[in-house]
Design a protein around this motif. Structure first.
Motif, short mmCIF file in Angstrom:
data_model
loop_
_atom_site.label_atom_id
_atom_site.label_comp_id
_atom_site.label_asym_id
_atom_site.label_seq_id
_atom_site.Cartn_x
_atom_site.Cartn_y
_atom_site.Cartn_z
N ASN A 1 -11.44 -5.62 5.97
CA ASN A 1 -10.72 -5.18 4.73
C ASN A 1 -11.36 -6.13 3.73
O ASN A 1 -11.08 -7.46 3.77
N TYR B 1 -14.28 -1.51 6.21
CA TYR B 1 -15.17 -1.34 6.99
C TYR B 1 -15.20 -1.52 8.61
O TYR B 1 -14.32 -2.36 8.91
N VAL C 1 -10.33 -1.93 -6.15
CA VAL C 1 -10.49 -1.07 -5.00
C VAL C 1 -10.29 -1.90 -3.61
O VAL C 1 -10.90 -2.96 -3.78
N GLU C 2 -9.89 -1.47 -2.69
CA GLU C 2 -9.90 -1.74 -1.50
C GLU C 2 -10.52 -0.97 -0.35
O GLU C 2 -10.28 0.28 -0.37
N ILE C 3 -11.59 -1.58 0.29
CA ILE C 3 -12.60 -0.60 1.31
C ILE C 3 -12.37 -1.52 2.56
O ILE C 3 -12.36 -2.75 2.83
N VAL D 1 -16.46 -1.25 -6.86
CA VAL D 1 -17.10 -1.07 -5.64
C VAL D 1 -18.21 -1.73 -5.28
O VAL D 1 -18.33 -2.52 -4.06
N ASN E 1 -12.13 3.67 5.27
CA ASN E 1 -11.00 4.03 4.31
C ASN E 1 -11.28 3.30 3.08
O ASN E 1 -11.84 2.27 2.85
N ILE E 2 -10.88 4.02 2.03
CA ILE E 2 -11.06 3.41 0.59
C ILE E 2 -9.70 3.56 -0.20
O ILE E 2 -9.15 4.83 -0.48
N ASN E 3 -9.16 2.55 -0.70
CA ASN E 3 -8.00 2.93 -1.51
C ASN E 3 -8.15 2.36 -3.24
O ASN E 3 -8.70 1.13 -3.05
N TYR E 4 -7.88 3.19 -3.98
CA TYR E 4 -8.18 2.97 -5.45
C TYR E 4 -7.18 2.64 -5.97
O TYR E 4 -5.91 3.04 -5.95
N ILE F 1 -17.90 2.87 6.56
CA ILE F 1 -16.41 2.75 5.84
C ILE F 1 -15.53 3.76 6.47
O ILE F 1 -16.11 4.92 6.85
N LYS G 1 -18.50 -4.30 -2.02
CA LYS G 1 -19.65 -4.02 -1.27
C LYS G 1 -20.35 -5.57 -1.04
O LYS G 1 -20.84 -6.02 0.25
#
Length: 238
Positions: free
Chosen positions: A28, A233, A229-231, A162, A185-188, A183, A166
């Motif tokens: 995360n 992987y 943003v939270e991504i 973003v 999940n993505i939380n904005y 990826i 990355k």
């Protein structure tokens, strides 16, 4: 009986096989971006107040003052000036005499908003009209972002957040001798506080017309805007 024992052994083998499987590790990362954007619009909120003993005289005096100011602004032909009516309120005022409250006329307040480009020349022209109109008023000035600039800034903030996420994920994966898989999940906008352009409007001054230095309104500070943003992987299995 043999059949029951066989089924039991099969279930145990399946359970052991599943427990031996290692689920892919997750990573995360939080991406952040910040922009310092000069405002491109100015909003001038004006309150015009009138007091008279009679209700009809009060309302009429208030409307006359408002119309006088609007006429002066239109005659000035200030570039791209927008005039918006916000609303009017009329209250009965009272005073105290001999220990009791007695009527003391009416007060009407009318609110309008002026919007124009944040160019020093245009701001000066507008404030000069307000000062010379002879209308008694209070005003409040605020810098902000137009819808067009707001949209552009929001896009830059998202792309920057973003890209930051990355880059962080790639650095962490390389440092830990792993590879990013995909990826999941993505939380904005998950931060508890985001100083976004929709929430920002900086107030400059509240004053009576005819006082103060108009140059105060011609050199705004950049507006600080941020987003995140939270991504999540998946790490590629070894």
């Amino acid at each position: 009986m043999k059949k029951i024992v066989f089924v039991f052994l099969f279930v145990c083998m399946c359970a052991g096989f599943l427990s031996a499987q290692v689920l892919p590790a997750k990573l995360n990362v939080k991406g952040e971006s910040k922009i310092f954007q000069l405002p491109d619009i100015v909003n001038i909120s004006i309150t015009i107040s009138s007091k008279e003993l009679e209700y009809t005289d009060c309302v009429e005096a208030n409307f006359n003052a408002v119309n006088k100011l609007k006429t002066d602004l239109k005659i000035a032909s200030i570039e791209n000036l927008e005039i918006h009516d916000v609303g009017q309120r009329v209250n009965e005022e009272k005073t105290y005499s001999g220990g009791r409250s007695v009527p003391d006329g009416y007060r009407a307040t009318y609110n309008i908003k002026l919007q124009l480009n944040s160019k020093a020349k245009l701001i000066h022209e507008c404030l000069e009209v307000l000062k010379k109109s002879g209308v008694s008023m209070n005003y409040q000035v605020a810098y902000g972002l137009s819808p067009e600039l707001l949209k552009s800034v929001e896009h830059k903030l998202i792309r920057g957040a973003v890209a930051d996420a990355k880059l962080k994920a790639e650095v962490i994966a390389k440092a830990s001798e792993n590879k990013l898989f995909k990826i999941t999940n993505i939380n904005y906008g998950m931060s508890p506080y985001v100083s976004g352009p929709k929430q920002y409007m900086t107030e400059i001054r509240t004053a009576k017309m005819g006082r103060g230095d108009n140059q105060s309104f011609t050199n705004p500070d950049p507006i600080e805007l941020s987003d995140n943003v939270e991504i999540t992987y998946l790490i590629e299995p070894n």
